[in-house]
Design an enzyme around this catalytic site. Structure first.
Site, PDB file in Angstrom:
ATOM      1  N   HIS A 346       1.016  -1.483  -0.272  1.00  0.00           N
ATOM      2  CA  HIS A 346      -0.375  -0.048   0.140  1.00  0.00           C
ATOM      3  C   HIS A 346       1.127   0.925   0.209  1.00  0.00           C
ATOM      4  O   HIS A 346       1.951   1.530   1.147  1.00  0.00           O
ATOM      5  CB  HIS A 346      -1.012   0.153   1.255  1.00  0.00           C
ATOM      6  CG  HIS A 346      -2.119   0.905   0.956  1.00  0.00           C
ATOM      7  ND1 HIS A 346      -3.043   0.811   0.184  1.00  0.00           N
ATOM      8  CD2 HIS A 346      -2.036   2.384   1.749  1.00  0.00           C
ATOM      9  CE1 HIS A 346      -4.146   1.903   0.877  1.00  0.00           C
ATOM     10  NE2 HIS A 346      -3.327   3.295   0.908  1.00  0.00           N
ATOM     11  N   ALA A 347       0.606   2.239  -0.972  1.00  0.00           N
ATOM     12  CA  ALA A 347       1.309   3.291  -1.068  1.00  0.00           C
ATOM     13  C   ALA A 347       2.006   4.539   0.018  1.00  0.00           C
ATOM     14  O   ALA A 347       0.178   4.670   0.777  1.00  0.00           O
ATOM     15  CB  ALA A 347       1.096   3.744  -2.113  1.00  0.00           C
ATOM     16  N   HIS A 376       0.307  12.193  -5.611  1.00  0.00           N
ATOM     17  CA  HIS A 376      -0.044  11.820  -4.002  1.00  0.00           C
ATOM     18  C   HIS A 376       0.675  11.784  -3.422  1.00  0.00           C
ATOM     19  O   HIS A 376       0.709  12.229  -2.020  1.00  0.00           O
ATOM     20  CB  HIS A 376      -1.554  10.615  -4.362  1.00  0.00           C
ATOM     21  CG  HIS A 376      -1.997  10.701  -2.132  1.00  0.00           C
ATOM     22  ND1 HIS A 376      -3.272  11.144  -2.010  1.00  0.00           N
ATOM     23  CD2 HIS A 376      -1.285  10.240  -1.571  1.00  0.00           C
ATOM     24  CE1 HIS A 376      -3.164  11.068  -1.212  1.00  0.00           C
ATOM     25  NE2 HIS A 376      -2.550  10.166  -0.306  1.00  0.00           N
ATOM     26  N   GLU A 377       1.475  10.994  -2.941  1.00  0.00           N
ATOM     27  CA  GLU A 377       2.979  10.745  -2.328  1.00  0.00           C
ATOM     28  C   GLU A 377       3.198  11.396  -2.504  1.00  0.00           C
ATOM     29  O   GLU A 377       4.110  11.806  -1.522  1.00  0.00           O
ATOM     30  CB  GLU A 377       3.107   9.306  -2.578  1.00  0.00           C
ATOM     31  CG  GLU A 377       2.385   8.277  -2.660  1.00  0.00           C
ATOM     32  CD  GLU A 377       1.520   7.580  -1.194  1.00  0.00           C
ATOM     33  OE1 GLU A 377       2.067   8.505  -0.148  1.00  0.00           O
ATOM     34  OE2 GLU A 377       0.515   7.555  -1.675  1.00  0.00           O
ATOM     35  N   HIS A 380       3.222  14.181  -0.320  1.00  0.00           N
ATOM     36  CA  HIS A 380       3.152  14.322   1.310  1.00  0.00           C
ATOM     37  C   HIS A 380       4.116  14.301   1.310  1.00  0.00           C
ATOM     38  O   HIS A 380       4.880  15.312   2.599  1.00  0.00           O
ATOM     39  CB  HIS A 380       2.491  12.470   1.454  1.00  0.00           C
ATOM     40  CG  HIS A 380       1.632  12.743   1.802  1.00  0.00           C
ATOM     41  ND1 HIS A 380       0.513  12.634   2.751  1.00  0.00           N
ATOM     42  CD2 HIS A 380       0.867  11.324   1.130  1.00  0.00           C
ATOM     43  CE1 HIS A 380      -0.644  12.160   2.707  1.00  0.00           C
ATOM     44  NE2 HIS A 380      -0.332  11.087   1.680  1.00  0.00           N
ATOM     45  N   GLU A 404      -3.647  15.097   2.643  1.00  0.00           N
ATOM     46  CA  GLU A 404      -4.093  13.723   1.521  1.00  0.00           C
ATOM     47  C   GLU A 404      -4.762  14.904   0.484  1.00  0.00           C
ATOM     48  O   GLU A 404      -4.453  14.240  -0.852  1.00  0.00           O
ATOM     49  CB  GLU A 404      -5.117  12.834   2.889  1.00  0.00           C
ATOM     50  CG  GLU A 404      -5.177  12.150   3.196  1.00  0.00           C
ATOM     51  CD  GLU A 404      -3.236  11.374   2.884  1.00  0.00           C
ATOM     52  OE1 GLU A 404      -3.089  10.939   2.252  1.00  0.00           O
ATOM     53  OE2 GLU A 404      -2.984  10.937   3.986  1.00  0.00           O
ATOM     54  N   HIS A 504      -5.912   0.408   5.509  1.00  0.00           N
ATOM     55  CA  HIS A 504      -6.678   1.305   6.866  1.00  0.00           C
ATOM     56  C   HIS A 504      -7.431   0.508   8.333  1.00  0.00           C
ATOM     57  O   HIS A 504      -7.091   1.337   8.869  1.00  0.00           O
ATOM     58  CB  HIS A 504      -7.410   2.722   7.008  1.00  0.00           C
ATOM     59  CG  HIS A 504      -6.523   3.354   5.086  1.00  0.00           C
ATOM     60  ND1 HIS A 504      -6.014   2.651   3.534  1.00  0.00           N
ATOM     61  CD2 HIS A 504      -5.591   4.606   5.037  1.00  0.00           C
ATOM     62  CE1 HIS A 504      -5.709   3.593   3.009  1.00  0.00           C
ATOM     63  NE2 HIS A 504      -5.552   4.397   3.397  1.00  0.00           N
ATOM     64  N   TYR A 514      -9.260  11.230   4.825  1.00  0.00           N
ATOM     65  CA  TYR A 514      -9.048  10.960   3.223  1.00  0.00           C
ATOM     66  C   TYR A 514     -10.649  11.710   2.173  1.00  0.00           C
ATOM     67  O   TYR A 514     -11.146  12.878   1.077  1.00  0.00           O
ATOM     68  CB  TYR A 514      -9.623   9.606   2.573  1.00  0.00           C
ATOM     69  CG  TYR A 514      -8.437   9.151   3.242  1.00  0.00           C
ATOM     70  CD1 TYR A 514      -6.873   9.539   1.830  1.00  0.00           C
ATOM     71  CD2 TYR A 514      -8.277   8.507   3.775  1.00  0.00           C
ATOM     72  CE1 TYR A 514      -5.970   9.094   2.314  1.00  0.00           C
ATOM     73  CE2 TYR A 514      -6.495   7.155   4.246  1.00  0.00           C
ATOM     74  CZ  TYR A 514      -6.173   8.308   3.570  1.00  0.00           C
ATOM     75  OH  TYR A 514      -4.891   6.968   4.277  1.00  0.00           O
TER      76      TYR A 514
HETATM   77  O1  X8Z Z   1      -4.518   5.707   0.818  1.00  0.00           O
HETATM   78  C1  X8Z Z   1      -4.426   6.320   0.544  1.00  0.00           C
HETATM   79  C2  X8Z Z   1      -3.147   6.889   0.119  1.00  0.00           C
HETATM   80  C3  X8Z Z   1      -1.799   6.858   1.054  1.00  0.00           C
HETATM   81  S1  X8Z Z   1      -1.866   7.901   2.576  1.00  0.00           S
HETATM   82  C4  X8Z Z   1      -2.184   5.875  -1.377  1.00  0.00           C
HETATM   83  N1  X8Z Z   1      -5.245   6.715   0.044  1.00  0.00           N
HETATM   84  C5  X8Z Z   1      -6.865   5.902   0.296  1.00  0.00           C
HETATM   85  C6  X8Z Z   1      -6.420   4.824  -0.092  1.00  0.00           C
HETATM   86  O2  X8Z Z   1      -6.271   3.679  -1.063  1.00  0.00           O
HETATM   87  O3  X8Z Z   1      -7.797   4.310   0.386  1.00  0.00           O
HETATM   88  C7  X8Z Z   1      -5.461   7.394  -1.436  1.00  0.00           C
HETATM   89  C8  X8Z Z   1      -6.969   8.054  -1.751  1.00  0.00           C
HETATM   90  C9  X8Z Z   1      -7.411   7.638  -0.130  1.00  0.00           C
HETATM   91 ZN    ZN Z   2      -1.904   9.544   1.435  1.00  0.00          ZN
END
Ligand code: X8Z
Ligand code: ZN
Length: 605
Positions: A346-347, A376-377, A380, A404, A504, A514
């Site tokens: 997960h990024a 997105h990254e 950050h 975010e 998450h 988000y």
């Molecule tokens: O988790 C993320 C990023 C890292 S902070 C890739 N996002 C959420 C997800 O993937 O559920 C970005 C959009 C929403």
């Molecule tokens: Zn993020």
């Protein structure tokens, strides 16, 4: 992943000052300031170790890395809790706004508090480390395919994105969710321990502690989220109605009830959170060619490597007048999924030393979705770098939604116009197809809104006790049905733990950030376009190459979390509040088109 991680880790480093001070009764602001200053020196000295341990644990998921990480986390949690208590002891000291804000940070910013008890802190960290590792290693082995046929999440995501075979989609959707039932009992225990920890710090439960970090009361924050949702709901419902019709056409009305909830496995995403992968099933009849600009195709046609994608994104930030990423970023980041070991794919974006040791960790796929995620990254990373001159207490974004939203704001400037400028696209599409472009984006940004809202609505219900472990899964689906208008494609039972199949939840990253970001990024985009004197339709505006826009962004990022977020918002947009008006204005032409398409259809679910 950034903010909670860092604050949490930083706070662990104050134990020695705490011990030193705990026997001293603080009576003056001066003493509080000394406490905060001494703590800051120690934090700067020591915070690297924890971050590096976490980096290693996420890059090499083994028994030993998890063991060491759990030990370290337990110590960190205990220290952070003790510090929070110490900060609370200064509640009655008269202090200026800065000092008070630093103390408040200490009291609020622990993501997962344990009670002040070494055994419970150790139990908690063993649980949290274990759940995260289980998710990172998760595989699904379809029956009769042998162990070579096992799929990891990257592979399953690709199937869900690209397959149009309902049975295959259902199999993979169900298969991935086998990763989480073993987490359920652990999660329930984690809730018990952290609620007890939150109680000791004066909060009714962990949910209320999480809601306390927004420069307003927890109740006002929750109410604001509902108010924003109510504003965007008609737009979501119009999109849902149109998408459902397209899916019913493709899969048949025995699979997709044209008046009911959409089966969750058909939306092109494992969690049905962003839907752009099924664009071809719902696109306007007039644009037979698909979207005028298909970034996945451009990446393939130009033979861009994963690293080329990152360089292209960096170039955008540099065009705004921001510095290049350091050499070490390129040496130390993880860009490709290793084939010989388990990593957390997960990024995420990291700052390992609170200075310039910036990195991302991602298993990049050469497609549009990951191109967006790279922006997105990097958002950050640029934010982390901008506030690194702040005292450690203020090294964070104005609120977690800002962090975010930053890179996403840049992505909104990735327009056809911009792609032509950087030579990724040869020429602008002849007749610009506004609806097609807006629809493609809405499938990500608008479709995401109810999901962004409900993940923490579920957790808040869990933390408050409104949902018992027996009700976890049914409560999850009740929210998914109510807010998203989707349903599970196969029966779900109480022993399932579908929330745990979303990163998450085992990762314990708060999620309302988000939802905030999806509202805020349109405010940011609108304001920056105004700054650069742009007057046309917002979806055609790009701030690429504009130093003035870059300065404005930089000034806001440099504030870190030193002031209430409303001030940072005002500095950038002129408005001190969250305002869904910007996303509504951006998609207004699409809304008109959707309403036309939906005439004669029965919308809602
Ligand atoms: O988790 C993320 C990023 C890292 S902070 C890739 N996002 C959420 C997800 O993937 O559920 C970005 C959009 C929403
Ligand atoms: Zn993020």
């Amino acid at each position: 992943m950034f903010p909670g991680f860092k604050t949490f880790r930083l706070m662990g480093l104050w134990l020695s000052c705490l011990v030193f001070h705990s026997s001293v009764l603080a009576t003056s602001e001066q003493e509080v300031i000394e406490f905060l200053n001494e703590a800051e020196v120690k934090i700067r000295e020591m915070s690297e170790e924890g971050a590096r341990l976490a980096w290693i644990a996420a890059n090499f998921i083994t028994y030993d890395t998890q063991f060491v990480q759990a030990k370290h986390d337990a110590r960190t949690t205990l220290m952070a809790v003790q510090l929070a208590k110490q900060a609370a002891a200064y509640d009655d000291v008269k202090a200026n706004a800065d000092t008070r804000r630093k103390l408040d940070t200490l009291k609020q910013a622990i993501r997962l508090p344990a009670p002040d008890d070494a055994a419970l802190a150790a139990e908690l960290s063993t649980i949290t480390t274990g759940m995260k590792a289980r998710y990172g290693k998760g595989k699904y082995c379809p029956p009769n395919k042998g162990s070579d046929g096992c799929l990891d999440l990257v592979q399953m995501n690709n199937i869900i994105a690209n397959s149009r075979d309902e049975q295959e989609l259902r199999d993979v959707w169900q298969g991935w969710r086998e990763v989480s039932p073993p987490m359920k009992a652990n999660y329930a225990r984690q809730v018990e321990i952290t609620n007890q920890g939150a109680n000791e710090l004066g909060f009714t439960d962990l949910g209320s502690m999480w809601r306390s970090g927004y420069d307003m009361s927890p109740a006002d924050f929750a109410a604001d989220m509902d108010a924003q949702w109510n504003r965007v709901k008609p737009l979501y419902e119009a999109l849902h109605c149109h998408v459902r019709a397209g899916l019913a056409d493709h899969y048949g009305t025995d699979i997709v009830d044209p008046k009911g909830k959409i089966p969750a496995h058909l939306l092109g995403n494992m969690w049905a959170q962003q839907w752009s992968n099924i664009y071809d099933l719902v696109k306007p009849a007039s644009s037979q060619e698909g979207p005028k600009v298909d970034i996945t195709r451009l990446i393939e046609d130009r033979n861009m490597s994963e690293l080329d994608m990152v360089h292209t994104a960096e170039n955008f930030f540099v065009s705004l007048g921001l510095p290049k990423l350091p050499e070490t970023f390129w040496e130390r980041s993880l860009f490709l999924q290793p084939q010989d070991r388990d990593v957390v794919c997960h990024a995420s974006a990291w700052n390992l030393d609170s200075k310039d040791d910036l990195r991302i960790k991602m298993c990049i796929q050469r497609n549009e979705e990951d191109f967006t995620t790279i922006h997105h990254e990097l958002g950050h990373n640029y934010y982390q770098r901008a506030y690194n001159q702040q005292p450690v207490y203020f090294q964070g974004s104005a609120n977690d939604g800002f962090h975010e939203a930053l890179g996403d704001t840049i992505s909104l400037s990735v327009t056809p116009n911009y792609l032509v400028k950087i030579g990724m696209l040869e020429k602008l599409p002849e007749a610009s197809d506004e609806v097609a472009q807006l629809l493609k984006l809405a499938l990500n940004k608008v479709a995401f809104l109810p999901f962004g809202l409900l993940v923490d609505k579920w957790r808040w219900q869990v933390f408050s006790g409104e949902l018992t472990p027996q009700e976890y899964n049914q409560g999850w689906w009740a929210l998914r049905e109510q807010y998203q208008g989707i349903k599970a494609p196969v029966a779900r039972e109480a022993h399932h733990f579908d929330p745990g199949a979303k990163y998450h939840i085992p990762g314990n990253t708060p999620y309302m950030r988000y939802f905030l970001a999806h509202i805020q990024q349109f405010q940011f985009h609108e304001a920056l376009c105004k700054t650069v004197g742009y007057e046309g339709p917002l979806h055609e505006c790009t701030i690429y190459g504009n130093k003035e826009a870059g300065e404005r962004l930089d000034a806001m990022m440099k504030m870190g979390r030193s002031r209430p977020w409303q001030e940072a918002m005002e500095a950038l947009t002129g408005q001190p509040a969250l305002d869904a008006g910007a996303i509504l204005a951006y998609f207004a032409p699409l809304k008109a088109w959707l309403d036309e398409q939906n005439q004669g259809r029965q919308c809602g679910w």
